[in-house]
Scaffold this active site. Structure first.
Site, short mmCIF file in Angstrom:
data_model
loop_
_atom_site.label_atom_id
_atom_site.label_comp_id
_atom_site.label_asym_id
_atom_site.label_seq_id
_atom_site.Cartn_x
_atom_site.Cartn_y
_atom_site.Cartn_z
N HIS A 8 0.65 -1.17 0.06
CA HIS A 8 0.08 -0.05 0.25
C HIS A 8 1.04 1.05 0.02
O HIS A 8 0.60 1.98 -0.83
CB HIS A 8 -0.98 -0.11 1.18
N GLU A 9 1.97 1.39 0.98
CA GLU A 9 2.76 2.43 1.07
C GLU A 9 3.65 2.63 -0.23
O GLU A 9 3.83 3.91 -0.58
CB GLU A 9 3.42 2.51 2.42
N HIS A 48 1.69 4.06 -2.89
CA HIS A 48 1.87 5.55 -2.80
C HIS A 48 2.94 6.39 -3.22
O HIS A 48 2.88 7.30 -3.80
CB HIS A 48 1.62 6.01 -1.13
ZN LIG Z 1 -2.83 5.13 2.07
#
Ligand SMILES: [Zn+2]
Length: 131
Positions: free
Chosen positions: A2-3, A6
């Site tokens: 997830h990160e 990003h």
């Molecule tokens: Zn996030």
């Protein structure tokens, strides 16, 4: 995952800094993409989003207005559902939106989302949520 998504989204899609990135409501994309890539890459079923989908809480057009003021279900689970739907069913629209995001054309992206897409896919999104 997830990160790291990003990081990649911030590096290659979202032009400029965080304040620029969220100068219009883009959170559906930012968190939705991170969730979509994360679950997709790991080949994991998103049970959270699946549960939310069965409730059909939001129209797609409503999700385009998601901000940091909204709850986690809307930001993450519904962001995931919005990005999942668009990437897999409306790739031309995603390409158009990303074209604006990648050049920092936030207002143009917003106009495209609100006027060109608007509520056009709401019924199809609603149907897709139950598939
Ligand atoms: Zn996030």
């Amino acid at each position: 995952n997830h990160e790291y998504t990003h990081y990649l989204d911030g590096r290659f899609n979202m032009y400029g800094d965080w304040n620029a990135n969220i100068s219009t409501p883009t959170l559906w994309w930012i968190e939705g993409l991170a969730e979509y890539v994360s679950y997709g890459y790991l080949r994991r079923h998103n049970t959270w989003a699946a549960g939310e989908a069965s409730r059909q809480t939001y129209n797609l057009s409503t999700l385009f207005d998601t901000t940091q003021q909204h709850d986690q279900d809307r930001v993450y689970a519904w962001g995931y559902l919005a990005v999942y739907y668009l990437v897999e069913n409306r790739p031309a629209d995603v390409a158009k939106i990303l074209g604006y995001y990648r050049t920092g054309s936030w207002q143009a992206a917003r106009s495209y989302i609100k006027q060109n897409i608007g509520t056009r896919y709401d019924a199809d999104f609603r149907r897709w949520l139950l598939t």
